[in-house]
Design a protein around this motif. Structure first.
Motif, PDB file in Angstrom:
ATOM      1  N   ASP A 133       0.833  -1.203   0.000  1.00  0.00           N
ATOM      2  CA  ASP A 133       0.000   0.000   0.000  1.00  0.00           C
ATOM      3  C   ASP A 133       0.865   1.250   0.000  1.00  0.00           C
ATOM      4  OD1 ASP A 133      -2.275  -1.541   0.016  1.00  0.00           O
ATOM      5  OD2 ASP A 133      -2.654  -1.309   2.156  1.00  0.00           O
ATOM      6  N   HIS A 134       1.907   1.255   0.842  1.00  0.00           N
ATOM      7  CA  HIS A 134       2.810   2.408   0.885  1.00  0.00           C
ATOM      8  C   HIS A 134       3.509   2.585  -0.459  1.00  0.00           C
ATOM      9  CE1 HIS A 134       2.474   3.629   5.012  1.00  0.00           C
ATOM     10  NE2 HIS A 134       2.702   2.412   5.447  1.00  0.00           N
ATOM     11  N   HIS A 135       3.960   1.490  -1.048  1.00  0.00           N
ATOM     12  CA  HIS A 135       4.661   1.559  -2.323  1.00  0.00           C
ATOM     13  C   HIS A 135       3.739   2.089  -3.418  1.00  0.00           C
ATOM     14  CE1 HIS A 135       7.465   0.667  -5.484  1.00  0.00           C
ATOM     15  NE2 HIS A 135       6.545  -0.026  -6.114  1.00  0.00           N
ATOM     16  N   GLU A 136       2.513   1.632  -3.454  1.00  0.00           N
ATOM     17  CA  GLU A 136       1.574   2.085  -4.479  1.00  0.00           C
ATOM     18  C   GLU A 136       1.316   3.578  -4.368  1.00  0.00           C
ATOM     19  OE1 GLU A 136      -1.870  -0.377  -4.084  1.00  0.00           O
ATOM     20  OE2 GLU A 136      -0.805  -2.150  -4.787  1.00  0.00           O
ATOM     21  N   ARG A 137       1.263   4.079  -3.156  1.00  0.00           N
ATOM     22  CA  ARG A 137       1.036   5.512  -2.974  1.00  0.00           C
ATOM     23  C   ARG A 137       2.269   6.326  -3.331  1.00  0.00           C
ATOM     24  NH1 ARG A 137      -0.532   6.560   2.746  1.00  0.00           N
ATOM     25  NH2 ARG A 137       0.525   4.620   3.179  1.00  0.00           N
ATOM     26  N   ALA A 138       3.441   5.686  -3.371  1.00  0.00           N
ATOM     27  CA  ALA A 138       4.686   6.404  -3.623  1.00  0.00           C
ATOM     28  C   ALA A 138       5.086   6.396  -5.100  1.00  0.00           C
ATOM     29  CB  ALA A 138       5.805   5.793  -2.784  1.00  0.00           C
ATOM     30  N   VAL A 139       4.289   5.828  -5.964  1.00  0.00           N
ATOM     31  CA  VAL A 139       4.629   5.778  -7.382  1.00  0.00           C
ATOM     32  C   VAL A 139       4.528   7.184  -7.970  1.00  0.00           C
ATOM     33  CG1 VAL A 139       3.937   4.874  -9.635  1.00  0.00           C
ATOM     34  CG2 VAL A 139       3.916   3.381  -7.630  1.00  0.00           C
ATOM     35  N   VAL A 140       5.588   7.589  -8.627  1.00  0.00           N
ATOM     36  CA  VAL A 140       5.621   8.915  -9.249  1.00  0.00           C
ATOM     37  C   VAL A 140       4.755   8.881 -10.505  1.00  0.00           C
ATOM     38  CG1 VAL A 140       7.107  10.646 -10.335  1.00  0.00           C
ATOM     39  CG2 VAL A 140       7.946   9.323  -8.370  1.00  0.00           C
ATOM     40  N   PRO A 141       3.813   9.816 -10.648  1.00  0.00           N
ATOM     41  CA  PRO A 141       2.968   9.846 -11.854  1.00  0.00           C
ATOM     42  C   PRO A 141       3.817   9.951 -13.118  1.00  0.00           C
ATOM     43  CG  PRO A 141       2.134  11.369 -10.197  1.00  0.00           C
ATOM     44  CD  PRO A 141       3.477  10.882  -9.716  1.00  0.00           C
ATOM     45  N   GLY A 142       3.341   9.337 -14.181  1.00  0.00           N
ATOM     46  CA  GLY A 142       4.069   9.289 -15.443  1.00  0.00           C
ATOM     47  C   GLY A 142       4.504  10.637 -15.957  1.00  0.00           C
ATOM     48  N   ASN A 143       3.623  11.621 -15.899  1.00  0.00           N
ATOM     49  CA  ASN A 143       3.990  12.939 -16.432  1.00  0.00           C
ATOM     50  C   ASN A 143       5.105  13.591 -15.614  1.00  0.00           C
ATOM     51  OD1 ASN A 143       2.187  13.334 -14.254  1.00  0.00           O
ATOM     52  ND2 ASN A 143       1.441  15.256 -15.096  1.00  0.00           N
ATOM     53  N   VAL A 144       5.138  13.340 -14.326  1.00  0.00           N
ATOM     54  CA  VAL A 144       6.207  13.885 -13.490  1.00  0.00           C
ATOM     55  C   VAL A 144       7.512  13.153 -13.798  1.00  0.00           C
ATOM     56  CG1 VAL A 144       7.013  14.239 -11.120  1.00  0.00           C
ATOM     57  CG2 VAL A 144       4.598  14.598 -11.686  1.00  0.00           C
ATOM     58  N   ALA A 145       7.461  11.839 -13.928  1.00  0.00           N
ATOM     59  CA  ALA A 145       8.654  11.060 -14.269  1.00  0.00           C
ATOM     60  C   ALA A 145       9.213  11.490 -15.629  1.00  0.00           C
ATOM     61  CB  ALA A 145       8.328   9.572 -14.266  1.00  0.00           C
ATOM     62  N   GLU A 146       8.334  11.749 -16.574  1.00  0.00           N
ATOM     63  CA  GLU A 146       8.776  12.201 -17.896  1.00  0.00           C
ATOM     64  C   GLU A 146       9.437  13.579 -17.817  1.00  0.00           C
ATOM     65  OE1 GLU A 146       5.548  12.043 -20.714  1.00  0.00           O
ATOM     66  OE2 GLU A 146       5.063   9.984 -20.128  1.00  0.00           O
ATOM     67  N   THR A 147       8.883  14.457 -17.015  1.00  0.00           N
ATOM     68  CA  THR A 147       9.461  15.789 -16.853  1.00  0.00           C
ATOM     69  C   THR A 147      10.850  15.701 -16.224  1.00  0.00           C
ATOM     70  OG1 THR A 147       7.276  16.785 -16.657  1.00  0.00           O
ATOM     71  CG2 THR A 147       9.126  18.064 -15.783  1.00  0.00           C
ATOM     72  N   ILE A 148      11.006  14.839 -15.231  1.00  0.00           N
ATOM     73  CA  ILE A 148      12.313  14.636 -14.599  1.00  0.00           C
ATOM     74  C   ILE A 148      13.316  14.109 -15.623  1.00  0.00           C
ATOM     75  CG2 ILE A 148      13.582  13.281 -12.878  1.00  0.00           C
ATOM     76  CD1 ILE A 148      10.958  13.445 -11.149  1.00  0.00           C
ATOM     77  N   ALA A 149      12.908  13.127 -16.414  1.00  0.00           N
ATOM     78  CA  ALA A 149      13.792  12.566 -17.443  1.00  0.00           C
ATOM     79  C   ALA A 149      14.175  13.626 -18.478  1.00  0.00           C
ATOM     80  CB  ALA A 149      13.125  11.370 -18.120  1.00  0.00           C
ATOM     81  N   THR A 150      13.218  14.441 -18.871  1.00  0.00           N
ATOM     82  CA  THR A 150      13.490  15.519 -19.833  1.00  0.00           C
ATOM     83  C   THR A 150      14.485  16.510 -19.248  1.00  0.00           C
ATOM     84  OG1 THR A 150      11.322  15.280 -20.856  1.00  0.00           O
ATOM     85  CG2 THR A 150      12.444  17.398 -21.166  1.00  0.00           C
ATOM     86  N   LEU A 151      14.291  16.873 -17.997  1.00  0.00           N
ATOM     87  CA  LEU A 151      15.198  17.809 -17.341  1.00  0.00           C
ATOM     88  C   LEU A 151      16.612  17.240 -17.291  1.00  0.00           C
ATOM     89  CD1 LEU A 151      15.629  20.468 -15.896  1.00  0.00           C
ATOM     90  CD2 LEU A 151      14.848  19.378 -13.790  1.00  0.00           C
ATOM     91  N   ARG A 152      16.741  15.947 -16.980  1.00  0.00           N
ATOM     92  CA  ARG A 152      18.067  15.315 -16.968  1.00  0.00           C
ATOM     93  C   ARG A 152      18.741  15.422 -18.328  1.00  0.00           C
ATOM     94  NH1 ARG A 152      16.043  10.329 -13.542  1.00  0.00           N
ATOM     95  NH2 ARG A 152      16.686  11.034 -11.480  1.00  0.00           N
TER      96      ARG A 152
END
Length: 95
Positions: free
Chosen positions: A9-28
């Motif tokens: 349950d904790h892990h499921e709540r901690a999943v970074v939304p796809g659009n945020v993960a994509e933004t982080i990858a783009t920034l990198r």
């Protein structure tokens, strides 16, 4: 078995939304490209990202403390419970 379910349950709540993960990858990618062409500009940009990230992490930990243990917060950060507590416990908690 109940503890495993709670950890999931904790892990499921901690999943970074796809659009945020994509933004982080783009920034990198953008910072890496900037570093190749203009290292000093990359220093300035990375410094700004670091400041933004530190503030965002502080606010996120403060919010998470209302519902989560130091163990869970540390796990989400990839550090021990003690490391998370030592770093953030002195910040006023408004829960």
């Amino acid at each position: 078995m109940e503890q495993q379910s709670e950890e999931l349950d904790h892990h499921e709540r901690a999943v970074v939304p796809g659009n945020v993960a994509e933004t982080i990858a783009t920034l990198r990618r953008m910072l890496a490209g900037l570093q190749a062409h203009s290292p000093l500009a990359a220093v300035v940009a990375a410094s700004e990202v670091e400041k933004m990230g530190a503030g965002a992490l502080q606010r996120a930990v403060t919010s998470a403390r209302a519902e989560e243990s130091w163990e869970t917060i540390g796990r989400a950060m990839g550090v021990s419970r003690q490391a998370a507590h030592q770093r953030f416990a002195k910040v006023p908690f408004r829960g």
